[in-house]
Scaffold this motif. Structure first.
Motif, PDB file in Angstrom:
ATOM      1  N   GLY A 258     -26.014 -43.049  46.066  1.00  0.00           N
ATOM      2  CA  GLY A 258     -26.484 -43.270  47.429  1.00  0.00           C
ATOM      3  C   GLY A 258     -25.645 -44.249  48.229  1.00  0.00           C
ATOM      4  N   GLU A 260     -22.719 -43.999  49.301  1.00  0.00           N
ATOM      5  CA  GLU A 260     -21.943 -43.357  50.366  1.00  0.00           C
ATOM      6  C   GLU A 260     -22.799 -43.121  51.597  1.00  0.00           C
ATOM      7  OE1 GLU A 260     -23.002 -42.049  47.633  1.00  0.00           O
ATOM      8  OE2 GLU A 260     -23.381 -39.896  47.761  1.00  0.00           O
ATOM      9  N   LEU A 261     -24.112 -43.283  51.464  1.00  0.00           N
ATOM     10  CA  LEU A 261     -24.996 -43.074  52.610  1.00  0.00           C
ATOM     11  C   LEU A 261     -25.286 -44.372  53.357  1.00  0.00           C
ATOM     12  CD1 LEU A 261     -27.488 -40.583  50.987  1.00  0.00           C
ATOM     13  CD2 LEU A 261     -25.791 -40.055  52.719  1.00  0.00           C
ATOM     14  N   ARG A 265     -29.690 -47.482  52.696  1.00  0.00           N
ATOM     15  CA  ARG A 265     -30.147 -46.375  51.845  1.00  0.00           C
ATOM     16  C   ARG A 265     -29.953 -46.707  50.377  1.00  0.00           C
ATOM     17  NH1 ARG A 265     -28.697 -42.107  55.506  1.00  0.00           N
ATOM     18  NH2 ARG A 265     -30.391 -42.160  57.016  1.00  0.00           N
ATOM     19  N   GLU A 296     -23.901 -45.482  61.895  1.00  0.00           N
ATOM     20  CA  GLU A 296     -24.583 -45.105  60.653  1.00  0.00           C
ATOM     21  C   GLU A 296     -24.342 -46.120  59.522  1.00  0.00           C
ATOM     22  OE1 GLU A 296     -26.649 -42.630  60.417  1.00  0.00           O
ATOM     23  OE2 GLU A 296     -27.059 -43.085  58.322  1.00  0.00           O
ATOM     24  N   LEU A 410     -22.363 -39.114  57.760  1.00  0.00           N
ATOM     25  CA  LEU A 410     -22.870 -38.936  56.402  1.00  0.00           C
ATOM     26  C   LEU A 410     -22.054 -37.884  55.661  1.00  0.00           C
ATOM     27  CD1 LEU A 410     -26.700 -38.831  57.034  1.00  0.00           C
ATOM     28  CD2 LEU A 410     -25.527 -40.492  55.631  1.00  0.00           C
TER      29      LEU A 410
END
Lengths: 414, 220
Positions: A258, A260-261, A265, A296, A410
């Motif tokens: 997770g 990379e999110l 997150r 993001e 994302l």
């Protein structure tokens, strides 16, 4: 090597520290030195002028005596000069803004020039008319101002050049340190992965293979199929556990799920993966939430990894050594003067047994403390108002600006 | 289930992709319309209106299945999404739910090998239900201090089966009680978890609460 305070005392934040072994330039000392040299030169020049314009001759022909007159002229000018130097630096010109600084020097020269003119008038070999006195006053003021201002200005230039040099050296050193840190971290992870692959993982796989062989052998010997099926199911369960415990944790050590999110997150996932007996609270600060809403993933991948691993180590310690049952994780960002430079501020509190039993965890956390310090941050461990230990760290980062919109950002593999 | 369900698969492991394709194509009411290995291809072929259910692997060679799902569903709000993953990342996509137009289902790859589980999950997801991996759901326990931890064992048992994507009737059959008791349990569950709204939204909210407020115990 960075050490954590064992008594839980707060370590002084080392954010934005200077390179200690590089002596800082003192502009005041250089300024005083240069201004004094200028003043001495000016005094000697005025002695020469006195002699050249007839002072020598008048003194020789009067009863005053050449040596006494020459000495008087030199001492008056030298005293005046040192008065301007002293007066200026006693008022701490560096504390004044540059524009006011030179007005200040001019004012000191202007005031000190007045007694100088009176004293020069008292010297027998000099004229005593108003024109002479006015000229002496203006000349004295100008000379004093130029001598001291030049000293201050030069010191300022030297100081700025030195500061720039120090900054460049500091940047080079921290870059070299970051590279070294990255390499040693990579080696550590490689060694750990290799150890686990060779050791526990292979061993556990071998036990499953042997167990399945055993079931097959029993089937060959005519054991009832229903009994064997139950065994096979148990071995399947064992395999599932190996996958979850060994393989997942290995792949997590290489790259956390997770991550990379984005940081938030990854933290959410981390808390949800805790055993169900643990009560977990996540508090994302308003400033961090704003950054996340804007872009993001505002925290770059390198800092994200450092932060997530440090938090994880803190939580693991709280559960393993502190036997905590509740965890509070708070993450916030703090702005700096530079709109792009931010500082991530994370606190992990627990309700465990606190620092009394914290000894075994220090080696693990000090590695993270070192990594954070290598990036200009710091890490502290102390008592928590929640009853257990509090892990607190700060990590400077340069926020990313280009969000490609939530889904687009994302979707990129990085 | 008279209408045909169109399925799109995004999975980078060829063997797994082939297995999914074969299993789903064998069903009468299912049709695999796309089967691609990566996010890049998926963005090209998953045109709005062409797929009912997207099966997305979380770890793709060229990106993340979660992000891909958000993007595809934004382009096509009618698209139902089911995530596939070999490790337990159930907690991962609940935070994405704020961004995605509709709630997603989640199946572990282990369960995907069981034909009936896979087919049932795909069909239920296509019909707007949220299906969580039955194996992980059975291993889930309420997180200490959460609202789900305040449910009675009977209520938690009902919530577990709802999280698996079962209808009230199926839950009743599984537990050996009548549908009315299931309904009354659900009512108390919604109340205790502070969920209001209409039927299917409440059901989805309860499943999300289940993900958020449970954990899996691996060492037993």
């Amino acid at each position: 090597m960075a050490r954590l305070p064992r008594d839980g005392r707060r370590r002084r934040p080392t954010l934005y520290r200077t390179v200690k072994d590089l002596p800082l330039h003192d502009p005041t000392r250089t300024g005083v030195l240069l201004a004094t040299i200028n003043v001495v030169l000016y005094s000697l020049m005025s002695l020469a002028t006195w002699a050249g314009w007839g002072g020598w001759y008048i003194a020789a022909n009067s009863g005053a005596g050449i040596l006494a007159e020459a000495l008087a002229v030199t001492v008056i000018n030298l005293t005046y000069g040192l008065l301007v130097v002293g007066g200026t630096f006693l008022l701490h010109p560096r504390r004044w803004p540059p524009r006011v600084r030179y007005v200040l020097i001019a004012a000191v020269s202007l005031v000190a020039s007045f007694p100088r003119t009176l004293a020069m008038r008292g010297v027998h070999s000099t004229p005593a008319d108003t024109t002479y006195m006015l000229t002496e006053w203006v000349a004295g003021f100008t000379a004093g101002f130029v001598a001291v201002a030049a000293g201050v200005f030069t010191a300022e230039l030297v100081s700025r050049a030195r500061a720039e040099e120090a900054r460049r050296l500091r940047a080079a050193r921290s870059a070299a340190r970051a590279v070294a840190e990255l390499q040693s971290e990579e080696m550590r992870v490689r060694r750990m992965v290799a150890d686990r692959l060779h050791g526990t993982l292979q061993y556990r796989m071998v036990t499953v293979t042997a167990g399945l062989d055993g079931v097959a052998a029993r089937l060959d010997d005519g054991a009832p199929a229903a009994e064997a099926a139950a065994d096979v199911r148990q071995w399947a369960e064992r395999l599932e556990e190996i996958r979850e415990e060994e393989i997942r944790s290995l792949s997590h050590a290489v790259f956390p799920a997770g991550i990379e999110l984005g940081t938030v997150r990854a933290l959410e996932l981390m808390l949800r993966r805790l055993p169900p007996q643990i009560e977990a609270h996540l508090d994302i600060g308003p400033a961090l939430q704003r950054l996340v809403d804007e872009v993001e993933k505002p925290i770059p991948p390198a800092e994200r990894l450092v932060a997530v691993y440090a938090i994880e180590e803190g939580i693991t310690n709280a559960l393993r050594h502190g036997r905590a049952s509740r965890i509070w994780l708070a993450a916030e960002v703090v702005p700096t003067d530079d709109p792009l430079a931010w500082v991530l501020d994370v606190t992990v509190d627990d309700d465990g047994s606190g620092l009394a039993q914290a000894e075994p965890e220090l080696s693990g956390l000090s590695r993270h403390a070192e990594r954070l310090e290598g990036r200009g941050g710091y890490l502290t461990l102390g008592p928590s108002p929640r009853g257990g230990a509090r892990l607190h760290f700060q990590l400077p980062f340069t926020r990313t600006l280009h969000g490609e919109g939530a889904a687009g950002a994302l979707g990129s593999p990085a | 289930m008279d209408q045909e369900i169109r399925v799109g698969i995004v999975e980078d492991e060829a063997l797994m992709r082939g297995m999914l394709e074969q299993t789903l194509s064998a069903e009468e009411n299912l049709r695999v319309v796309h089967s691609v290995p990566g996010a890049t291809e998926a963005r090209l072929v998953f045109t709005p209106g062409s797929v009912d259910v997207a099966l997305l692997d979380v770890h793709l060679a060229d990106g993340n299945g979660v992000a891909l799902g958000v993007q595809l569903q934004r382009q096509d709000p009618n698209l139902a999404v089911m995530l596939l993953s070999s490790e337990d990342v159930m907690g991962l996509y609940t935070s994405v739910q704020n961004e995605a137009p509709k709630a997603w289902s989640y199946l572990s790859k282990r369960s995907s090998f069981a034909r009936d589980v896979l087919v049932r999950a795909v069909a239920a997801t296509a019909h707007g239900q949220v299906v969580l991996d039955p194996y992980l759901v059975q291993r889930s326990e309420p997180r200490a201090g959460s609202a789900v931890a305040d449910l009675t064992p009977a209520q938690f048992g009902v919530l577990r089966l709802v999280a698996e994507g079962l209808s009230n009737q199926a839950v009743a059959e599984r537990l050996g009680i009548n549908t009315r008791s299931v309904e009354s349990h659900l009512k108390s569950i919604y109340q205790r978890l502070g969920i209001d709204g209409d039927g299917s939204n409440r059901r989805v909210a309860a499943v999300l609460a289940f993900i958020e407020q449970t954990g899996r115990a691996w060492r037993t």
